[in-house]
Write an enzyme that holds these catalytic residues in place. Structure first.
Site, short mmCIF file in Angstrom:
data_model
loop_
_atom_site.label_atom_id
_atom_site.label_comp_id
_atom_site.label_asym_id
_atom_site.label_seq_id
_atom_site.Cartn_x
_atom_site.Cartn_y
_atom_site.Cartn_z
N GLY A 70 -39.07 62.49 -65.98
CA GLY A 70 -37.68 62.72 -66.36
C GLY A 70 -37.06 61.47 -66.98
N TYR B 103 -42.72 67.84 -56.37
CA TYR B 103 -41.68 68.65 -55.74
C TYR B 103 -42.19 69.38 -54.49
CZ TYR B 103 -39.20 67.99 -60.23
OH TYR B 103 -38.59 67.48 -61.33
N GLY C 93 -37.52 69.79 -64.99
CA GLY C 93 -37.88 68.53 -64.36
C GLY C 93 -36.64 67.72 -64.04
N CYS C 94 -36.84 66.46 -63.69
CA CYS C 94 -35.73 65.60 -63.27
C CYS C 94 -35.04 65.01 -64.49
CB CYS C 94 -36.21 64.49 -62.36
SG CYS C 94 -36.86 65.10 -60.81
N VAL C 95 -34.36 65.82 -65.25
CA VAL C 95 -33.70 65.31 -66.46
C VAL C 95 -32.20 65.51 -66.36
CG1 VAL C 95 -35.66 65.59 -67.96
CG2 VAL C 95 -34.06 67.47 -67.68
#
Lengths: 535, 104
Positions: free
Chosen positions: A274, A311, B102-104
């Protein structure tokens, strides 16, 4: 019925809304003023037709559908009970003992409730007590799995009606906890209501195929398919790294190179992917620092070797194991001496702690980036000029790094050396509060769940941030910085700052730790941090 | 979110209005999606949309925002002027790209 009277057995009550969200804990000034806090988005009636919106009106489990037939409902309950049996079987060996202890020994002293940011922020709604959720599970367990519960029911705490609604509400309730384990830390009997919550999530995912889409179908499944939860494939990664290098040279005059797949390097650095998409300055800053300190390091472009996220540790053992194995494999293929995890909290826990139990053949040490970075500062290998960071800075402690791993001092030693106006939030260190985005909340935006994060689970952290800057908070003439060395925490804080218009109104910014370090580097001719661009 | 009617086709949208299946995209779909956001597509919009389509075709993922700005020569403010919902929820959505994950 008022919320204060709701008891765990009421989980099966036939009502459209068991516990409506009511009076939240007050926010500090300036957010205590009228109109400073946006209202909740009103749930739509059609949501309740499809999903379980009857707990508190929020929907986290977007994949949980109301059954169409009585058979479907019975099957749903059967699968949950079957899963619960597996949780208490010997094969659940990593978790069985703490689970059994938590089940059997809770004294209901409620010390955990006082420690829980969600319970406190909600204005002390009964259903958010850590032991409320556990007690529902305890009642189901007693009813099905103890002889006395089967025979005597309510007399031995097994008084609960079990149907679709009660199990579905329990599933939702497992996603009203950030798994920060502040409750476990404070429990006088060392019981772990956080881990118990994860067991509920696990039953839903592993036995019933139900998990929030962003963490399962579009999270860990996507990671296993494409190499990254972001969908970044190897060619996209290479292209992105080239772009970040060019961009860094253009904006701050520093030429960087990302070593990729360097065989036999000392360090394999793994970022949360990310970062490449949302905070590319973070991997760029790592590259600048590692190069300046003369480290022998590399990134991997191998499947999942470039995405540290896992996750599964939030909801599913099988997914967690599959991802961890790929990450270890990528490191073994390169023959590196160690893996260093970048600024991602849950990846710290997943790779450095959980992977030990999941991947038994692992023999590559995994380290946090923080002690390494601190050593680069204390040894004098980096030449730093703290006057370049002469603005108020506070530090957010990611739960997984601090509470779960005890890494508390290195990040503080760095900030004290490079930020003359560093101040702590209260409380901090292992007593920190979660950002509100832990355990997947940061990326769960279905329906009105974002409101639960911004207004309830993130409320304590937001309060801490406002207070940490004191009178300087409201002065838009003063740049302020919240250092959050974790991708999930950054995403959550970004959303909080958008929701409350914190950057826009009060010039408060957020970012990682390495960005502040690079900003202080004597060798940088131009500032690395550009607050005008993020305002 | 309600499905999208484009001619005689019914196209599934997710709750945020992104296409469930990005392969269903064509120019008519883009126009319909833009209508939902009160946007009339001009050449300038199409330049951004086509850029995003090409990037997505090559890498199967959306470009990072900075890359979009640089490659299209537009500032963030200009993107917001064209697509008020922003680069992801506006431009990428109308271009039929999958929702960021996702982690965005």
């Amino acid at each position: 019925m008022t919320n204060t009277k709701i008891a765990p057995r009421d989980i099966s009550l036939k009502t459209d809304l068991l516990s409506p969200i009511a009076d939240l804990a007050p926010l500090p000034a300036p957010y205590s003023a009228d109109g400073m806090e946006p209202p909740f988005k009103q749930p739509k009636p059609e949501w309740a037709e499809e999903h379980c919106a009857s707990l508190d009106g929020f929907i986290a489990l977007d994949g949980l559908r109301r059954p169409e037939t009585k058979e479907d409902e019975d099957e749903f309950v059967r699968r949950f009970i079957g899963g619960l049996a597996k949780s208490f079987a010997d094969s659940n060996n990593s978790f069985l003992e703490p689970l059994q202890l938590t089940m059997d020994y809770c004294a209901k002293c409620n010390t955990c409730s006082e420690a829980c940011h969600i319970f406190k922020s909600s204005g002390e709604q009964e259903i958010y007590r850590p032991i409320f959720r556990s007690d529902v599970l305890r009642k189901i367990y007693r009813r099905y799995f103890t002889p006395s519960g089967r025979l005597l029911g309510g007399f031995v705490g097994a008084d609960i009606d079990i149907n679709w609604e009660s199990i579905a509400r329990l599933g939702e309730l497992a996603y009203r906890c950030n798994l920060c384990r502040r409750c476990a830390q404070t429990c006088p009997l060392a019981l772990d209501n956080g881990m118990l919550t994860r067991e509920i999530r696990k039953i839903f995912s592993q036995e019933m195929g139900i998990a929030p889409t962003p963490i399962h179908a579009k999270g860990s499944m996507r990671q296993l398919e494409t190499g990254s939860s972001t969908g970044i494939t190897k060619p996209a990664l290479i292209d992105t790294l080239e772009f970040i290098a060019e961009e860094t040279e253009e904006t701050c005059g520093r030429k960087i190179e990302f070593p990729i797949d360097k065989q036999g390097a000392d360090i394999l650095l793994i970022h949360n992917a990310g970062e490449y998409m949302a905070w590319p300055e973070n991997p760029a800053a790592f590259a600048i620092l590692f190069e300046e300190a003369g480290l022998d390091w590399t990134l991997s472009s191998d499947m999942i070797g470039y995405d540290s996220v896992n996750y599964g540790i939030w909801y599913d053992d099988t997914q967690a194991r599959k991802v961890a194995m790929q990450q270890i494999k990528a490191a073994e293929k390169l023959g590196v001496r160690r893996i260093v995890v970048g600024e991602c909290g849950h990846a710290h826990k997943a790779l450095a702690l959980s992977a030990d139990r999941m991947v038994s053949e692992r023999n590559i040490p995994v380290e946090s980036c923080l002690p390494l970075l601190a050593e680069m500062v204390s040894s004098g290998r980096l030449k730093l000029d703290p006057s370049k960071n002469d603005f108020p800075v506070t530090l957010h402690d990611p739960c997984n790094v601090v509470r779960q791993m005890g890494i508390v001092k290195p990040q503080r030693d760095i900030l004290k050396a490079i930020c003359p106006q560093f101040r702590e939030m209260m409380p901090h260190g292992v007593d920190n509060y979660c950002c509100g985005g832990g355990s997947g909340f940061a990326i769960m935006n279905s329906y009105n769940f974002k409101d639960f994060r911004n207004k309830v689970s993130g409320r304590m952290k937001f309060t801490q941030i406002v207070k940490a800057f004191g009178e300087q908070f409201t002065d838009p003439g003063i740049v302020k910085y919240v250092c959050a060395p974790c991708s999930n925490c950054k995403g959550t804080i970004r959303d909080l700052f958008e929701f409350f218009e914190t950057t826009k109104k009060f010039n408060v910014h957020y970012g990682g730790l390495v960005e502040l370090m690079v900003n202080a580097l004597v060798s940088m001719n131009r500032p690395f941090l550009d607050f005008a661009a993020t305002a | 979110m309600a499905d999208l009617q484009v001619g005689n086709r019914t196209i599934a949208l997710d709750e945020d209005g992104f296409l469930d299946d990005s392969r269903e995209w064509d120019e008519d779909v883009a126009k319909k999606l833009a209508e939902l956001e009160d946007i009339e597509l001009t050449d300038e919009h199409w330049a951004v949309i086509n850029y995003l389509r090409n990037y997505f075709a090559e890498f199967n993922v959306a470009p990072m925002v900075r890359r979009l700005l640089k490659d299209t020569g537009k500032s963030q403010a200009e993107i917001y002027e064209l697509f008020p919902a922003g680069p992801a929820a506006g431009a990428c959505k109308i271009a039929g790209l999958a929702k960021p994950t996702g982690c965005v």
